[in-house]
Write an enzyme that holds these catalytic residues in place. Structure first.
Site, short mmCIF file in Angstrom:
data_model
loop_
_atom_site.label_atom_id
_atom_site.label_comp_id
_atom_site.label_asym_id
_atom_site.label_seq_id
_atom_site.Cartn_x
_atom_site.Cartn_y
_atom_site.Cartn_z
N ASP A 199 0.83 -1.20 0.00
CA ASP A 199 0.00 0.00 0.00
C ASP A 199 0.87 1.26 0.00
OD1 ASP A 199 0.82 -0.83 2.50
OD2 ASP A 199 -1.03 -0.31 3.54
N ASP A 227 -0.43 -2.40 -13.16
CA ASP A 227 -1.45 -1.61 -13.85
C ASP A 227 -1.47 -0.17 -13.34
OD1 ASP A 227 -2.15 -3.83 -15.30
OD2 ASP A 227 -4.28 -3.76 -14.79
#
Length: 326
Positions: A199, A227
């Site tokens: 994260d 992505d």
């Protein structure tokens, strides 16, 4: 030496950009034997199966495979094809190219994603109307195999470290095992590691992507974060990838089938051609692979360009321009 190459165009613009990549490969002084096979939505509509056995067998026996794109049947096609080459690592560059608008034009990194296990192992169960479960699989052996590849990868590029992205602070047994195995292999090989929680990495890579060169991830994290990085360089449309196994590999553009433009001859072939450049490097033709990449970059910067990049050139015109620069 003849290289036996399976060619699986798939659906949509895969039928247009894959032939473009083949044209570029055929323009080189290398002995290829191309054998085409079918897979995807159209094949399923005709035969009832998205991936015929003969296609799987061809990919499993070829030196390398060039794949286009698959639509609704993508999971039924690409996952088995990755299995066919025993692909234990997915190699995903995220690089900004000249002449292409990018959120972070300084971005130039490569994701090495574990490609066989994690939450994509397929162990899902519906236990009741209210409860479903998913079993996450992480093995020491797969993690170490990825780490060994990563050590060789950075050494080949003159680097001495890579980042290990994980969530071992929460998933202590699974990501903890992954982290420990990767770091252990790197330490034994004299390669430094930079540990980053996944994260936190999502924030850091957006704020300053130059912090990272090579990023080693578990399966799901690599899928999502690569992505995310693609968004920094202008999207998925220009990015290549490789699925590498111990004896063979499969190369594919990251983009999808683009049904809105399929069949019009205007699809951008750059990602497929860059995937072919990765195929060349994998087969030991590093100079030719570098020349193809340089030719694509020249065309992206100087034109002609397809409509997605603000131009009006056709797929064929862009392909011809790349070959002309070769």
């Amino acid at each position: 030496m003849t290289h036996d190459i399976a060619v699986v165009p798939g659906d949509g613009i895969g039928q247009e950009v894959t032939p473009a990549a083949l044209e570029v490969l055929e323009a080189l002084d290398i002995d290829f034997l191309f054998r085409e096979a079918a897979a995807g939505d159209a094949v399923k509509a005709e035969t009832g199966e998205a991936l015929p056995q003969e296609t799987y067998d061809l990919v499993a026996s070829s030196d390398a495979t060039l794949f286009g794109a698959a639509g609704e049947t993508a999971a039924d096609v690409i996952l088995p094809l990755r299995e066919a080459v025993d692909s234990f690592v997915n190699v995903r560059p995220a690089r900004a190219y000249p002449g292409v608008d990018a959120v972070r034009p300084e971005t130039d990194l490569v994701f090495l994603r574990e490609n066989t296990e994690g939450v994509y192992s397929g162990h899902e169960t519906r236990l009741s109307d209210d409860l479903s479960t998913l079993t996450r699989v992480v093995t020491d052996s797969a993690s170490r195999r990825l780490a060994e590849f990563a050590c060789e990868f950075v050494d080949d590029r003159g680097l001495d470290e890579f980042a290990v992205v994980h969530k071992a602070n929460v998933m202590r047994e699974t990501d903890g095992r992954f982290r420990d195995a990767v770091v252990d292999v790197a330490d034994a090989g004299g390669v430094e590691t930079q540990e980053v929680l996944m994260d936190a990495f999502a924030t850091h890579v957006c704020l300053d992507p130059t912090q990272f060169d090579v990023v080693v991830c578990p399966n799901l994290a690599g899928d999502v974060l690569s992505d995310l990085a693609a968004g920094l360089v202008g999207g998925l449309g220009l990015l290549p990838s490789a699925n590498v196994g111990p004896d063979r590999a499969l190369f594919e553009p990251v983009h999808g089938t683009a049904p809105d433009i399929a069949g019009q001859g205007v699809a951008n072939p750059a990602a497929a051609i860059l995937s072919a450049a990765m195929l060349l490097e994998y087969l030991g033709h590093e100079d030719e692979g570098a020349a193809v990449q340089e030719a694509v970059e020249d065309v992206l910067e100087e034109g002609p360009r397809t409509g997605d990049l603000g131009g009006d050139a056709s797929t064929d015109e862009v392909t011809a321009a790349v070959i002309d620069r070769l």
